[in-house]
Design an enzyme around this catalytic site. Sequence first.
Site, PDB file in Angstrom:
ATOM      1  N   TRP A 117      38.848  23.888  55.375  1.00  0.00           N
ATOM      2  CA  TRP A 117      39.486  23.894  54.056  1.00  0.00           C
ATOM      3  C   TRP A 117      40.887  23.338  54.307  1.00  0.00           C
ATOM      4  CZ3 TRP A 117      43.612  26.359  51.482  1.00  0.00           C
ATOM      5  CH2 TRP A 117      43.513  26.414  50.082  1.00  0.00           C
TER       6      TRP A 117
ATOM      7  N   ASN B 156      40.864  28.177  62.567  1.00  0.00           N
ATOM      8  CA  ASN B 156      41.194  28.669  61.217  1.00  0.00           C
ATOM      9  C   ASN B 156      42.640  29.136  61.268  1.00  0.00           C
ATOM     10  OD1 ASN B 156      38.509  28.368  60.739  1.00  0.00           O
ATOM     11  ND2 ASN B 156      38.073  30.538  60.386  1.00  0.00           N
ATOM     12  N   GLY B 157      43.421  28.832  60.243  1.00  0.00           N
ATOM     13  CA  GLY B 157      44.805  29.300  60.220  1.00  0.00           C
ATOM     14  C   GLY B 157      45.777  28.129  60.241  1.00  0.00           C
TER      15      GLY B 157
ATOM     16  N   GLU C  76      40.821  39.359  33.539  1.00  0.00           N
ATOM     17  CA  GLU C  76      39.689  39.089  34.428  1.00  0.00           C
ATOM     18  C   GLU C  76      38.700  38.105  33.784  1.00  0.00           C
ATOM     19  OE1 GLU C  76      39.061  39.416  37.401  1.00  0.00           O
ATOM     20  OE2 GLU C  76      36.888  39.399  37.626  1.00  0.00           O
TER      21      GLU C  76
ATOM     22  N   LYS D 180      37.775  34.597  35.460  1.00  0.00           N
ATOM     23  CA  LYS D 180      36.378  34.268  35.782  1.00  0.00           C
ATOM     24  C   LYS D 180      36.005  32.929  35.170  1.00  0.00           C
ATOM     25  CE  LYS D 180      35.550  36.267  38.248  1.00  0.00           C
ATOM     26  NZ  LYS D 180      35.977  37.345  39.119  1.00  0.00           N
TER      27      LYS D 180
ATOM     28  N   GLU E 132      37.868  29.909  36.826  1.00  0.00           N
ATOM     29  CA  GLU E 132      37.434  29.683  38.205  1.00  0.00           C
ATOM     30  C   GLU E 132      36.163  28.853  38.296  1.00  0.00           C
ATOM     31  OE1 GLU E 132      38.065  33.018  41.467  1.00  0.00           O
ATOM     32  OE2 GLU E 132      37.020  33.815  39.736  1.00  0.00           O
TER      33      GLU E 132
ATOM     34  N   HIS F 149      52.904  37.017  19.496  1.00  0.00           N
ATOM     35  CA  HIS F 149      54.245  36.693  19.983  1.00  0.00           C
ATOM     36  C   HIS F 149      54.287  35.370  20.746  1.00  0.00           C
ATOM     37  CE1 HIS F 149      55.812  40.548  18.733  1.00  0.00           C
ATOM     38  NE2 HIS F 149      54.759  41.125  19.285  1.00  0.00           N
TER      39      HIS F 149
ATOM     40  N   LYS G 237      36.550  31.817  49.245  1.00  0.00           N
ATOM     41  CA  LYS G 237      36.181  33.218  49.021  1.00  0.00           C
ATOM     42  C   LYS G 237      37.288  34.157  49.484  1.00  0.00           C
ATOM     43  CE  LYS G 237      33.642  36.674  47.858  1.00  0.00           C
ATOM     44  NZ  LYS G 237      33.719  37.024  46.413  1.00  0.00           N
TER      45      LYS G 237
HETATM   46  O1  M6R Z   1      39.230  39.361  49.100  1.00  0.00           O
HETATM   47  P1  M6R Z   1      40.246  39.756  48.070  1.00  0.00           P
HETATM   48  O2  M6R Z   1      39.741  40.797  47.140  1.00  0.00           O
HETATM   49  O3  M6R Z   1      41.561  40.137  48.671  1.00  0.00           O
HETATM   50  O4  M6R Z   1      40.501  38.445  47.226  1.00  0.00           O
HETATM   51  C1  M6R Z   1      41.513  38.384  46.265  1.00  0.00           C
HETATM   52  C2  M6R Z   1      41.371  37.161  45.407  1.00  0.00           C
HETATM   53  O5  M6R Z   1      41.516  35.999  46.181  1.00  0.00           O
HETATM   54  C3  M6R Z   1      40.023  37.120  44.703  1.00  0.00           C
HETATM   55  O6  M6R Z   1      39.818  38.259  43.925  1.00  0.00           O
HETATM   56  C4  M6R Z   1      39.917  35.872  43.796  1.00  0.00           C
HETATM   57  O7  M6R Z   1      40.801  35.974  42.729  1.00  0.00           O
HETATM   58  C5  M6R Z   1      38.467  35.708  43.359  1.00  0.00           C
HETATM   59  N1  M6R Z   1      38.078  34.346  43.480  1.00  0.00           N
HETATM   60  C6  M6R Z   1      38.214  36.181  41.981  1.00  0.00           C
HETATM   61  O8  M6R Z   1      36.966  35.907  41.492  1.00  0.00           O
END
Ligand code: M6R
Length: 617
Positions: free
Chosen positions: A74, A100-101, A490, A494, A497, A513, A612
């Site tokens: 990534w 990674n990192g 949320e 969703k 995303e 407002h 993820k």
């Molecule tokens: O693994 P985490 O719960 O720490 O992840 C936090 C966010 O990156 C995660 O919730 C992100 O917003 C998701 N893609 C939401 O669907």
Amino acid sequence: MCGIVGYVGKQKAAAIILDGLKRLEYRGYDSAGMCVLQGGRLDVAKKAGRVEDLVEEIARHRFSGTTGIGHTRWATHGGVTDANAHPHVSSDGRFALIHNGVIENYAQIKTFLAGNGYGFKSETDSEVLCNLIAYHYAKEPAGGEGTSCFLESVRKALGHVEGTYGIAVLCADSPGEIVAARKASPLLLGVGDGEYLLASDASALISRTKNVVYLKDGELVHVTPGAFSISTLDQADVSPVVDRITWSITDAEKGAHAHFMEKEIFEQPLALENTMRGRFSEDGSTAVFGGLNVTAAELRQIDRFLFCACGTAWHACLVTEHLIERFARVPVEVDYASEFRYRNTPLHPNTLFWVISQSGETIDTLAALREAKRKGYRALAINNVVGSTLAREADGGIYQHVGPEIGVASTKAFTSQLMVGAMIALYVARMRDMSFSDGVSYVTALKRAPDLVRKALEQAPHIKAIAKRFAPYNDMLFLGRLSLFPLALEGALKLKEISYIHAEGYPAAEMKHGPIALISEKCPSVFFAPSGEIFNKIVSSMQEIKARQGPIIAIVTEGSELPPGLADEVITFPECHEAVLPIVAAIPVQLLSYYIAVERGCDVDKPRNLAKSVTVE
Ligand code: M6R
């Protein structure tokens, strides 16, 4: 984010690594590659794009070696190109590395290495580390008798880098060996039958073994044929602890579902049962938690709670804030983990600090936890991944127990976090003002949640039809109040995303407002309008939208009556206790986003640019 797989054993490494890479796809990536050690050569196949783009390339290489590493990248340093994909090979051809990192001081090291004759084919920080290992290997036979030059060269190189890493390295001179190490990037060693695997995520190795060693920050593992050893950057030996993964390979597969997200949405009744299992007192009046490491007496001394998280988990914090303040009457503050880590906010001395993270690897959340601990606060974690970095660094916490969540858009992990939040509210409330009988009613209500969610899921065909109608829109508002305001956030998250529709979440009454300026026949609003004291207020907000020709999808409690013609579409959910309401109300917005994204032809499980777990800052 990036993914790591490694294999040492008797089988051909390529097929096993390829399977691992496919299982890591859900984490989000833009290129993939592998390196197999065969005939004393490091043979690399890598490509920008999907793992399926790599398959042809792999076939051309006719890999037959039994030691190899693979990676999904990534992009951070350098664009998405074949050259920037991992593995990287040192310019002397001796080492191959996946990483990674982020290596923060890579520019400085690169200049040094270039001055010493090392060449670079990519723009990455990772290739710099690979060459630094080669430099140390060439410079001196590192270590003394009985130590491995390969291992010591990696150790020396890591001693000079600043930043974060999970790495796996092959050395052309050491067939059957891998050296891997971690700092703030997850890494597991799978201990199989005559074979070892490395992975950044258990899903990449669970098809071959459930026995794993979770590496800690600052540890290196050296895998040799038939053995492995773990040591620290300072050369201290570490006795490994072999843990057992409790979920199975089928939990990480789609089964009959079109997408992981769909599977995980429909798994929620079971997930909630698993989150609650064994966590109510025998008298049925409160919650019990095994791993909090905070006594009831200590908890009674707490004057306030601070919750930190990112993304969807941050929304879970907001709901938890509402429930704790409502039922336990203890003040709660919620902060973005990414802000808290730098904000140096004044904290009340008797604060209990919490983080919520599905993955337990989100770097901002980890940093927030570390900052709270540095300041001397007790820090607890709500987390789904057993053995995650967060789980190991927290002073205690609560596992969600919902099995692997593969869909990038969090669904079952979110509702399970809401369940844990509702249970914490109960636990704290029962220590203070909540009566025994109110506790019993609360517990009874929580236990009914899985059935209510099942009922809410029955609306799926209806919601699918609504999604067809609303999929062409490019903007949407989500509006809710009190505990459903975070659900509005949320719902909007969703939708954006996975369908790339611009969406915003707002407290319903705040709409007038500012956001009301957006309202037109081109901008639909999704309203949460549960029955109760503010139902009529929410109906008034709807009227304001309707008066401006804004289309309305109303999510209401079964049996509620809206003024005729006010909503263009109505979705119902069953009547429920206040602590369960956010869980049940999550279902319609999850389904709506999912079906809209499918209708728009989006890659639901692998949305663009997203990962993820976000393991870089
Ligand atoms: O693994 P985490 O719960 O720490 O992840 C936090 C966010 O990156 C995660 O919730 C992100 O917003 C998701 N893609 C939401 O669907």
